[in-house]
Design an enzyme around this catalytic site. Structure first.
Site, PDB file in Angstrom:
ATOM      1  N   SER A   7       0.849  -1.193   0.000  1.00 42.81           N
ATOM      2  CA  SER A   7       0.000   0.000   0.000  1.00 42.81           C
ATOM      3  C   SER A   7       0.883   1.241   0.000  1.00 42.81           C
ATOM      4  O   SER A   7       1.657   1.462   0.933  1.00 42.81           O
ATOM      5  CB  SER A   7      -0.889   0.015   1.241  1.00 42.81           C
ATOM      6  OG  SER A   7      -1.418   1.315   1.399  1.00 42.81           O
ATOM      7  N   HIS A  30      -1.170  -1.259  -4.312  1.00 43.39           N
ATOM      8  CA  HIS A  30      -2.462  -0.972  -3.668  1.00 43.39           C
ATOM      9  C   HIS A  30      -2.556   0.527  -3.403  1.00 43.39           C
ATOM     10  O   HIS A  30      -1.681   1.112  -2.763  1.00 43.39           O
ATOM     11  CB  HIS A  30      -2.563  -1.766  -2.361  1.00 43.39           C
ATOM     12  CG  HIS A  30      -3.868  -1.635  -1.650  1.00 43.39           C
ATOM     13  ND1 HIS A  30      -4.983  -2.381  -1.983  1.00 43.39           N
ATOM     14  CD2 HIS A  30      -4.247  -0.847  -0.622  1.00 43.39           C
ATOM     15  CE1 HIS A  30      -5.985  -2.057  -1.180  1.00 43.39           C
ATOM     16  NE2 HIS A  30      -5.567  -1.119  -0.334  1.00 43.39           N
ATOM     17  N   ASP A  32      -4.857   3.567  -1.860  1.00 46.03           N
ATOM     18  CA  ASP A  32      -5.953   3.852  -0.930  1.00 46.03           C
ATOM     19  C   ASP A  32      -6.508   5.247  -1.175  1.00 46.03           C
ATOM     20  O   ASP A  32      -5.851   6.251  -0.908  1.00 46.03           O
ATOM     21  CB  ASP A  32      -5.436   3.757   0.514  1.00 46.03           C
ATOM     22  CG  ASP A  32      -5.175   2.320   0.914  1.00 46.03           C
ATOM     23  OD1 ASP A  32      -6.108   1.503   0.809  1.00 46.03           O
ATOM     24  OD2 ASP A  32      -4.040   2.013   1.322  1.00 46.03           O
ATOM     25  N   MET A  34      -9.253   7.922  -0.120  1.00 44.92           N
ATOM     26  CA  MET A  34     -10.141   8.250   1.015  1.00 44.92           C
ATOM     27  C   MET A  34     -10.649   9.675   0.854  1.00 44.92           C
ATOM     28  O   MET A  34      -9.889  10.567   0.464  1.00 44.92           O
ATOM     29  CB  MET A  34      -9.388   8.144   2.337  1.00 44.92           C
ATOM     30  CG  MET A  34      -8.720   6.799   2.563  1.00 44.92           C
ATOM     31  SD  MET A  34      -8.028   6.693   4.225  1.00 44.92           S
ATOM     32  CE  MET A  34      -7.009   5.225   4.074  1.00 44.92           C
ATOM     33  N   HIS A  63      -8.406   0.933  -4.007  1.00 43.20           N
ATOM     34  CA  HIS A  63      -9.346   0.687  -2.918  1.00 43.20           C
ATOM     35  C   HIS A  63     -10.072   2.008  -2.633  1.00 43.20           C
ATOM     36  O   HIS A  63      -9.477   2.941  -2.099  1.00 43.20           O
ATOM     37  CB  HIS A  63      -8.521   0.216  -1.705  1.00 43.20           C
ATOM     38  CG  HIS A  63      -9.296  -0.056  -0.469  1.00 43.20           C
ATOM     39  ND1 HIS A  63      -8.689  -0.297   0.741  1.00 43.20           N
ATOM     40  CD2 HIS A  63     -10.633  -0.139  -0.234  1.00 43.20           C
ATOM     41  CE1 HIS A  63      -9.602  -0.512   1.662  1.00 43.20           C
ATOM     42  NE2 HIS A  63     -10.793  -0.411   1.103  1.00 43.20           N
ATOM     43  N   MET A  65     -12.318   4.163  -0.660  1.00 38.98           N
ATOM     44  CA  MET A  65     -12.987   4.387   0.629  1.00 38.98           C
ATOM     45  C   MET A  65     -13.677   5.738   0.543  1.00 38.98           C
ATOM     46  O   MET A  65     -13.263   6.727   1.162  1.00 38.98           O
ATOM     47  CB  MET A  65     -11.955   4.330   1.766  1.00 38.98           C
ATOM     48  CG  MET A  65     -11.510   2.899   2.068  1.00 38.98           C
ATOM     49  SD  MET A  65      -9.964   2.825   2.985  1.00 38.98           S
ATOM     50  CE  MET A  65      -8.812   2.967   1.625  1.00 38.98           C
ATOM     51  N   MET A 136     -11.454  -6.172   5.151  1.00 35.49           N
ATOM     52  CA  MET A 136     -10.644  -5.268   5.985  1.00 35.49           C
ATOM     53  C   MET A 136     -10.327  -5.964   7.306  1.00 35.49           C
ATOM     54  O   MET A 136     -11.225  -6.481   7.973  1.00 35.49           O
ATOM     55  CB  MET A 136     -11.401  -3.968   6.278  1.00 35.49           C
ATOM     56  CG  MET A 136     -11.539  -3.016   5.109  1.00 35.49           C
ATOM     57  SD  MET A 136      -9.984  -2.518   4.342  1.00 35.49           S
ATOM     58  CE  MET A 136      -9.091  -1.781   5.712  1.00 35.49           C
ATOM     59  N   ASP A 174      -6.521  -6.619   4.155  1.00 33.56           N
ATOM     60  CA  ASP A 174      -5.934  -5.281   4.194  1.00 33.56           C
ATOM     61  C   ASP A 174      -6.021  -4.723   5.605  1.00 33.56           C
ATOM     62  O   ASP A 174      -7.122  -4.533   6.130  1.00 33.56           O
ATOM     63  CB  ASP A 174      -6.721  -4.398   3.209  1.00 33.56           C
ATOM     64  CG  ASP A 174      -6.176  -2.987   3.092  1.00 33.56           C
ATOM     65  OD1 ASP A 174      -5.112  -2.700   3.661  1.00 33.56           O
ATOM     66  OD2 ASP A 174      -6.835  -2.175   2.414  1.00 33.56           O
TER      67      ASP A 174
HETATM   68  C1  DX5 Z   1      -6.406   1.359   5.617  1.00 30.04           C
HETATM   69  C2  DX5 Z   1      -5.951   1.067   4.220  1.00 30.04           C
HETATM   70  C3  DX5 Z   1      -4.811   0.138   4.147  1.00 30.04           C
HETATM   71  C4  DX5 Z   1      -3.550   0.618   4.816  1.00 30.04           C
HETATM   72  C5  DX5 Z   1      -2.831  -0.606   5.310  1.00 30.04           C
HETATM   73  O1  DX5 Z   1      -7.669   1.917   5.603  1.00 30.04           O
HETATM   74  O2  DX5 Z   1      -7.000   0.489   3.450  1.00 30.04           O
HETATM   75  O3  DX5 Z   1      -4.537  -0.265   2.790  1.00 30.04           O
HETATM   76  O4  DX5 Z   1      -2.707   1.345   3.982  1.00 30.04           O
HETATM   77  O5  DX5 Z   1      -1.756  -0.204   6.084  1.00 30.04           O
HETATM   78  P1  DX5 Z   1      -1.017  -1.187   7.115  1.00 30.04           P
HETATM   79  O6  DX5 Z   1      -0.508  -2.347   6.321  1.00 30.04           O
HETATM   80  O7  DX5 Z   1       0.038  -0.336   7.678  1.00 30.04           O
HETATM   81  O8  DX5 Z   1      -2.053  -1.628   8.122  1.00 30.04           O
HETATM   82 ZN    ZN Z   2      -6.514  -0.377   1.422  1.00 37.49          ZN
END
Ligand code: DX5
Ligand code: ZN
Length: 215
Positions: A7, A30, A32, A34, A63, A65, A136, A174
């Site tokens: 990620s 990956h 993220d 948000m 991903h 969110m 998750m 994840d």
């Molecule tokens: C959290 C994200 C993850 C995050 C994982 O909401 O979806 O992808 O980056 O990070 P680690 O591996 O540090 O938990």
């Molecule tokens: Zn993620």
């Protein structure tokens, strides 16, 4: 075959090219996204996905969110995403339906994501058409949190459903993934491992990727 998806939330965004090159021994990137609404944090969006696409040929696992994800499927697909995951909690069934149909039209792979609170059975209406289910293993929003062991049951249950309805569908985990929790998640049925802090927080990125593979 297990896929490792670092990620980039844990990368240095001023050194993204370097941090993308550092994960070349992994399988996917990956990303993220948000929006400060679906989750409290705000990260990156369409222009950054576009830039990443120009700098790597790796598979981009995006991903989302975000609320109303169906509004942005075309834009993320055009930006270069290979797979999009929308959260089942981000809208009612008609919105999820629209998002998955848009993914089909755009030719991106289809994923749905589950917060820890969400029942594995929530995937049932979509199970046959999915390419990936993302479970998750922390509350979404931030990197660096601890793996929630209770989610091992969810992974097992999702794997059972997929085994019956769509055995080729990938099961991604994840949140809080490190070499120890990776083994637990794989034993429960996961085959795609997202890891942010365990990869970028280590002094040795290729070594951390190999450790996640169990090597
Ligand atoms: C959290 C994200 C993850 C995050 C994982 O909401 O979806 O992808 O980056 O990070 P680690 O591996 O540090 O938990
Ligand atoms: Zn993620």
């Amino acid at each position: 075959m297990i896929k490792i998806a670092p990620s980039i939330l844990s990368a240095d965004f001023c050194m993204l090219d370097r941090d993308l090159k550092a994960i070349q021994t992994a399988d996917w990137v990956h990303v993220d996204v948000m929006d400060g609404m679906f989750v409290p944090n705000i990260t990156i969006g369409i222009p950054v996905v576009q830039s990443i696409r120009r700098h790597t040929e790796m598979f981009l696992d995006v991903h989302l969110m975000i609320t109303q994800p169906e509004r942005y499927v075309e834009d993320f697909a055009a930006a270069g995403a290979d797979l999009l995951s929308v959260h089942l909690e981000a809208g009612g069934p008609p919105a999820i339906r629209r998002a998955l149909d848009a993914m089909g039209r755009c030719g991106v792979k289809k994923g749905v994501a589950l917060r820890p609170i969400t029942s594995p059975e929530a995937i049932l209406p979509y199970a046959e058409e999915l390419d990936l289910v993302l479970v998750m293993t922390v509350e979404p929003g931030f990197g660096g949190q601890s793996f929630l062991p209770g989610q091992l049951d969810t992974i097992e249950r999702v794997r059972e459903i997929l085994q019956r309805r769509n055995p080729r569908c990938l099961l991604e985990v994840d949140g809080g993934i490190n070499p120890v929790t990776a083994r637990q998640a794989v034993a429960a049925g996961a085959n795609v491992l997202v890891a942010g802090s365990a990869v970028y927080g280590s002094g040795d990125v290729p070594g951390a990727i190999a450790a996640l593979r169990g090597g």
